[in-house]
Design a protein around this motif. Structure first.
Motif, PDB file in Angstrom:
ATOM      1  N   TYR A  57      27.544  37.696  94.885  1.00 17.01           N
ATOM      2  CA  TYR A  57      27.864  36.728  95.927  1.00 17.01           C
ATOM      3  C   TYR A  57      27.715  37.309  97.328  1.00 17.01           C
ATOM      4  O   TYR A  57      28.237  36.777  98.300  1.00 17.01           O
ATOM      5  N   GLY A  58      26.992  38.436  97.428  1.00 18.15           N
ATOM      6  CA  GLY A  58      26.626  38.971  98.725  1.00 18.15           C
ATOM      7  C   GLY A  58      27.712  39.719  99.455  1.00 18.15           C
ATOM      8  O   GLY A  58      27.634  39.894 100.682  1.00 18.15           O
ATOM      9  N   ILE A  59      28.720  40.189  98.749  1.00 18.61           N
ATOM     10  CA  ILE A  59      29.836  40.875  99.402  1.00 18.61           C
ATOM     11  C   ILE A  59      29.438  42.321  99.704  1.00 18.61           C
ATOM     12  O   ILE A  59      29.136  43.095  98.789  1.00 18.61           O
ATOM     13  N   PRO A  60      29.445  42.733 100.985  1.00 15.76           N
ATOM     14  CA  PRO A  60      29.108  44.115 101.311  1.00 15.76           C
ATOM     15  C   PRO A  60      30.320  45.043 101.170  1.00 15.76           C
ATOM     16  O   PRO A  60      31.437  44.685 101.547  1.00 15.76           O
ATOM     17  N   HIS A  61      30.055  46.207 100.619  1.00 12.17           N
ATOM     18  CA  HIS A  61      31.050  47.283 100.525  1.00 12.17           C
ATOM     19  C   HIS A  61      30.531  48.415 101.395  1.00 12.17           C
ATOM     20  O   HIS A  61      29.532  49.052 101.056  1.00 12.17           O
ATOM     21  N   ILE A  62      31.205  48.664 102.512  1.00 10.42           N
ATOM     22  CA  ILE A  62      30.736  49.641 103.487  1.00 10.42           C
ATOM     23  C   ILE A  62      31.624  50.873 103.408  1.00 10.42           C
ATOM     24  O   ILE A  62      32.853  50.768 103.434  1.00 10.42           O
ATOM     25  N   LYS A  63      30.983  52.026 103.313  1.00 11.21           N
ATOM     26  CA  LYS A  63      31.715  53.290 103.263  1.00 11.21           C
ATOM     27  C   LYS A  63      31.173  54.206 104.351  1.00 11.21           C
ATOM     28  O   LYS A  63      29.960  54.291 104.568  1.00 11.21           O
ATOM     29  N   ALA A  64      32.071  54.877 105.052  1.00  9.75           N
ATOM     30  CA  ALA A  64      31.671  55.809 106.101  1.00  9.75           C
ATOM     31  C   ALA A  64      32.713  56.911 106.192  1.00  9.75           C
ATOM     32  O   ALA A  64      33.818  56.790 105.657  1.00  9.75           O
ATOM     33  N   ASP A  65      32.350  57.977 106.889  1.00  6.86           N
ATOM     34  CA  ASP A  65      33.267  59.105 107.056  1.00  6.86           C
ATOM     35  C   ASP A  65      34.122  58.977 108.290  1.00  6.86           C
ATOM     36  O   ASP A  65      35.062  59.755 108.466  1.00  6.86           O
ATOM     37  N   ASP A  66      33.789  58.055 109.180  1.00  8.75           N
ATOM     38  CA  ASP A  66      34.563  57.893 110.412  1.00  8.75           C
ATOM     39  C   ASP A  66      34.516  56.442 110.851  1.00  8.75           C
ATOM     40  O   ASP A  66      33.803  55.606 110.286  1.00  8.75           O
ATOM     41  N   TRP A  67      35.283  56.144 111.888  1.00  9.16           N
ATOM     42  CA  TRP A  67      35.432  54.754 112.328  1.00  9.16           C
ATOM     43  C   TRP A  67      34.166  54.222 112.974  1.00  9.16           C
ATOM     44  O   TRP A  67      33.823  53.044 112.812  1.00  9.16           O
ATOM     45  N   ALA A  68      33.467  55.064 113.713  1.00 11.03           N
ATOM     46  CA  ALA A  68      32.223  54.613 114.327  1.00 11.03           C
ATOM     47  C   ALA A  68      31.211  54.230 113.256  1.00 11.03           C
ATOM     48  O   ALA A  68      30.540  53.192 113.348  1.00 11.03           O
ATOM     49  N   GLY A  69      31.108  55.045 112.221  1.00  6.14           N
ATOM     50  CA  GLY A  69      30.183  54.742 111.139  1.00  6.14           C
ATOM     51  C   GLY A  69      30.586  53.500 110.371  1.00  6.14           C
ATOM     52  O   GLY A  69      29.740  52.689 109.968  1.00  6.14           O
ATOM     53  N   LEU A  70      31.891  53.311 110.169  1.00  9.46           N
ATOM     54  CA  LEU A  70      32.362  52.125 109.452  1.00  9.46           C
ATOM     55  C   LEU A  70      32.003  50.860 110.223  1.00  9.46           C
ATOM     56  O   LEU A  70      31.508  49.882 109.656  1.00  9.46           O
ATOM     57  N   GLY A  71      32.243  50.874 111.536  1.00  6.51           N
ATOM     58  CA  GLY A  71      31.871  49.728 112.345  1.00  6.51           C
ATOM     59  C   GLY A  71      30.371  49.492 112.338  1.00  6.51           C
ATOM     60  O   GLY A  71      29.906  48.351 112.275  1.00  6.51           O
ATOM     61  N   TYR A  72      29.599  50.566 112.381  1.00  5.24           N
ATOM     62  CA  TYR A  72      28.144  50.472 112.389  1.00  5.24           C
ATOM     63  C   TYR A  72      27.633  49.800 111.114  1.00  5.24           C
ATOM     64  O   TYR A  72      26.825  48.869 111.164  1.00  5.24           O
ATOM     65  N   GLY A  73      28.126  50.259 109.986  1.00 10.20           N
ATOM     66  CA  GLY A  73      27.702  49.666 108.727  1.00 10.20           C
ATOM     67  C   GLY A  73      28.118  48.217 108.608  1.00 10.20           C
ATOM     68  O   GLY A  73      27.354  47.365 108.127  1.00 10.20           O
ATOM     69  N   TYR A  74      29.330  47.911 109.065  1.00  9.89           N
ATOM     70  CA  TYR A  74      29.815  46.538 108.962  1.00  9.89           C
ATOM     71  C   TYR A  74      29.033  45.618 109.900  1.00  9.89           C
ATOM     72  O   TYR A  74      28.630  44.514 109.534  1.00  9.89           O
TER      73      TYR A  74
END
Length: 832
Positions: A57-74
């Motif tokens: 159903y198109g749900i993204p699961h974003i994983k990052a090592d820091d907050w900047a990366g998490l926001g970037y992926g999202y």
């Protein structure tokens, strides 16, 4: 799905190629020296790095090592589905919409005043955010920008929800995004249309009028005008239900939570599902409003939470007396203070492609912006009003955006209910009741949002003049205080957030325990109907305040809770709740208004048709209408036949007796059992059959319902799913649920048009039922009624909508093995 591979920068060594020549004038050979090796450059660390996996159903699961990366992926993953939705909102919030489109320069001017220049906003707002928040927002904006750069303006999605080639598409940065995020917090106050209009109506002292010229005849219309304005003050498409259950109410002794926000199905009010993870620091799943870089309603390994819209006071009007000798001064504590003038400018695109600069001056007092309420009623408008005063306002949410992200992150980091409660101390919530449950059987409710510190004693003392008149007419939806005295300024608590005059955490109505809590947008009063919360000032919730009649949706919520706790419903013979019975409750689709009055309606109809006074010209239509209602199952399931008749009938009753500020049917004559504050869930009820006017009204509204449906080409006995549906790629997807105003728990907002209730505008949106067992993984069944993407060519444009039509759910994958089992497509690694 496109697979973007990790890019590595390598140094290229050039080979020296010596050209051979037979020319006799060749230069003499030089000594050959060994080549000089270039210095080894350390590898360049990426500014942003994230992993994106998608599940069913198109749900993204974003994983990052820091907050900047998490926001970037999202930001990137979200943009793949709905970039244009948030891009439009960012452009509107930037104060440049007229520059791009030529439209609505006044809105831009107001935005420029509220936010200042981009540089001023950066210094006064963005840089005051915690570093973590800055990084998350910066990353999200960068993710959106990367998507735009890769896609190109001319290749963006097209159509109603697209923005291909639009002049308002630009590369957003973190300040652009933050301006949009701040605008969300102001939607229930300065951002309300009626408030914006009142601010923009101010023309300054040049518009000075003789107060004596404002006649009593003008003022006599004030009550009716304010009643109309009250509808504009309520968030039109926002609502919600929530039920939080602790160990005393569940069969397994764990916590259990239902989140059922009623949000718009189009635009920035839509939900978007996601799962965001920084290992060891943040791991939350659920849904966000469009463009928000954090999980708004969701769950973790230990805690689940949700919200309902809370009608507390977000701003207060202040009435200040003007200096008779100088209209640019107002009186405060016996002295005169100057009204501050601030002039801002914005550009507007003209038809010939040139830009024209516009300027506007805004006026403010120590409380905030000056308003002109002449659009509501001339008697309270102008500079001055009929009383020689000026109206100004103070907004509790002007700085809430500084605290929101911090609060939502810490809520998701909580492992139990007390930790969750402590995360609310920032008062970063602009408009919501808070509900939560945890795996150990704890539950929490709190009316903990931004509420100006105006206690009841201050209200009693300071509610004077025009403010008192406005408050009485609007049942305290508008509160105007005496602005001439320091005693009427907002107060504070020891735990008020620093720099604010808001009620602190411990002053708000709240429940921390192991029992039950439920709310359907009334005030805090009956959140636990067996133990009402009482003794709080009206600013904590004027809609359904203590002792006032409650919504039909509130009443059916608590009736269903009580029935389930006792095992008195059809869901299960076993008392108390489990996940399945809570899901069944969600989709039960009872129409409580019909349960209260339909038997009486049918009796009135039968006696009328059998009596001597029946009108022969309308008897056939009336008989058909009543026969359909007799056979109707009193629900709004897709197979229910006749729901449309009661929907139109009850709308007519509400138009006759509805209260614009309390959203209930209020009448001393209509109800057989009048409202009783001592029995607020069961009353009022029935129709008083001894009152002929009630009988006449019922017959009239039944016939009008028949006529409206006939005019719209809707068969009275058509299945509800053929009448209420969502159009998706030439397919009509049936939508169950119905108008919350007639007592439907699963509310759907849709208006009758030719063919039926087509393309609902709001209602059940992201729904979650969350609990836990002995495993580490939360058990979350969810549904996104409008589906994940706004783009018709997406596989996730209608997939969950069709599940909803069949009353099905999605088991949201949270733990790693669940994600792997449900993954679709390749893993995407993003670096920059």
């Amino acid at each position: 799905m496109r697979n973007l591979h990790r890019l590595t920068l390598a140094a290229l060594l050039g080979l020296s190629i010596t050209a051979c020549s037979d020319s006799s004038d060749r230069s003499p050979s030089l000594p050959i020296e060994p080549p000089v090796e270039p210095p080894v450059e350390p590898p360049v660390e990426p500014t942003f790095s994230a992993e994106i996996r998608r599940t069913e159903y198109g749900i993204p699961h974003i994983k990052a090592d820091d907050w900047a990366g998490l926001g970037y992926g999202y930001g990137y993953a979200y943009s793949q589905d709905n970039f244009c939705v948030t891009m439009r909102e960012v452009a509107l919030a930037s104060g440049r919409w007229a520059e791009f489109t030529g439209d609505n320069v006044d809105r831009d001017l107001l935005s420029r005043y509220i936010n200042g220049t981009k540089e001023e906003f950066t210094a006064n707002f963005f840089e005051k955010l915690p570093q973590r928040d800055q990084e998350l927002i910066t990353g999200y904006a960068a993710g959106m920008a990367r998507y735009l750069d890769e896609t190109g303006v001319d290749n963006l999605p097209d159509g109603e929800n697209g923005c291909r080639g639009e002049p308002w598409v630009f590369t957003p940065d973190r300040i652009d995004l933050m301006m949009y995020l701040r605008s969300i917090a102001l939607q229930a106050s300065t951002g309300q249309g009626i408030v914006r209009d009142a601010i923009l109506a101010v023309r300054g002292p040049d518009a000075l009028q003789d107060a004596s010229a404002k006649s009593l005849q003008v003022r006599s219309g004030l009550k009716q005008d304010l009643s109309t304005a009250g509808r504009a003050m309520r968030p039109a498409e926002s609502g919600s239900n929530a039920i939080a259950l602790g160990s005393d109410a569940t069969q397994n002794g764990g916590g259990l939570l239902l989140g059922n926000p009623h949000q718009p199905w189009n635009g920035s009010g839509r939900w978007y599902e996601a799962h965001l993870t920084i290992p060891g620091e943040y791991d939350a799943a659920g849904a966000s409003l469009q463009g928000l870089p954090w999980i708004g309603i969701g769950f973790t390994r230990d805690v689940a939470w949700t919200h309902t819209v809370d009608y507390a006071t977000r701003f207060t009007l202040y009435e200040v007396p003007l200096n008779p000798e100088d209209p640019m001064q107002y009186e405060f504590d016996g002295e005169y203070r100057d009204i501050v003038e601030t002039t801002v400018s914005a550009q507007q695109l003209l038809d010939d492609g040139s830009l024209e600069t516009h300027e506007r001056t805004f006026y403010s007092t120590q409380y905030g912006l000056v308003l002109d309420l002449g659009g509501v009623n001339p008697a309270i408008g102008g500079w001055p009003t009929f009383a020689g005063t000026l109206m100004t306002m103070r907004d509790a949410n002007l700085d809430t955006g500084l605290r929101s992200l911090r609060q939502w992150v810490e809520k998701a980091q909580a492992t139990n209910m007390e930790e969750y409660r402590q995360a609310l101390r920032y008062i970063g919530n602009p408009v919501f009741h808070e509900f939560a449950a945890d795996r150990d059987g704890g539950m929490f409710y709190g009316q903990i949002s931004a509420v100006p510190h105006v206690d009841q004693a201050k209200l009693d003392e300071c509610l004077t003049g025009i403010g008192a008149l406005v408050a009485s007419v609007t049942t305290n939806a508008f509160i105007g205080l005496d602005g001439s005295r320091s005693a009427c300024e907002w107060g504070e608590d020891a735990d008020s957030p620093e720099g604010t005059n808001l009620f602190g955490l411990d002053s708000h109505p709240q429940i921390l325990g192991t029992g039950t809590a439920g709310n359907s947008n009334n005030s805090y009063w009956l959140t636990d109907a067996t133990q009402p919360l009482e003794g709080f000032p009206v600013v904590f919730g004027w809609m359904g305040h203590e002792g006032n009649q409650q919504f039909l949706r509130t009443r059916i919520t608590h009736q269903m809770i009580a029935d389930r706790l006792a095992g008195g419903d059809e869901f299960s013979e076993t008392p108390l709740f489990d996940q399945e019975t809570l899901k069944t409750l969600m989709y039960s689709n009872r129409v409580h208004g019909a349960e209260l009055v339909l038997d009486d309606v049918l009796q009135i109809c039968s006696e009328y048709l059998d009596g001597p006074g029946a009108d022969p010209s309308s008897a056939a239509a009336l008989a058909e209408t009543c026969e359909v209602l007799t056979n109707w199952d009193r629900r709004v399931n897709v197979e229910s036949r006749g729901a449309q008749v009661f929907t139109e009938f009850w709308g007519g009753i509400r138009n006759t007796y509805g209260s614009p500020y309390q959203n209930v049917v209020v009448s001393d004559e209509f109800w057989a059992v009048d409202y009783d504050p001592a029995d607020p869930i069961a009353t009022p009820a029935g129709i008083d059959l001894t009152v002929q006017a009630n009988r006449d009204l019922v017959i009239e509204q039944l016939l009008q319902a028949n006529q409206r449906l006939t005019d719209a080409g809707v068969a009275l006995d058509a299945p509800w799913g053929e009448v209420q549906y969502l159009e998706r790629n030439n397919e009509n997807v049936p939508i169950h649920g119905g108008a919350g105003t007639m007592g439907v728990f699963g509310a759907i907002s849709a208006s009758l048009q030719d063919g039926g209730y087509i393309n609902p505008r709001a209602g059940n949106s992201y729904i979650q039922v969350v609990t836990w067992d002995e495993s580490e993984c939360p058990i979350a069944d969810t549904i996104l009624t409008h589906s994940q993407s706004v783009q018709p060519d997406s596989d996730h444009y209608a997939d969950q909508t069709k599940l909803y039509a069949d009353k099905r759910w999605v088991r949201f994958p949270f733990c790693e093995e669940e994600i792997q089992a449900a993954q679709i497509g390749e893993t995407l690694i993003l670096e920059e």
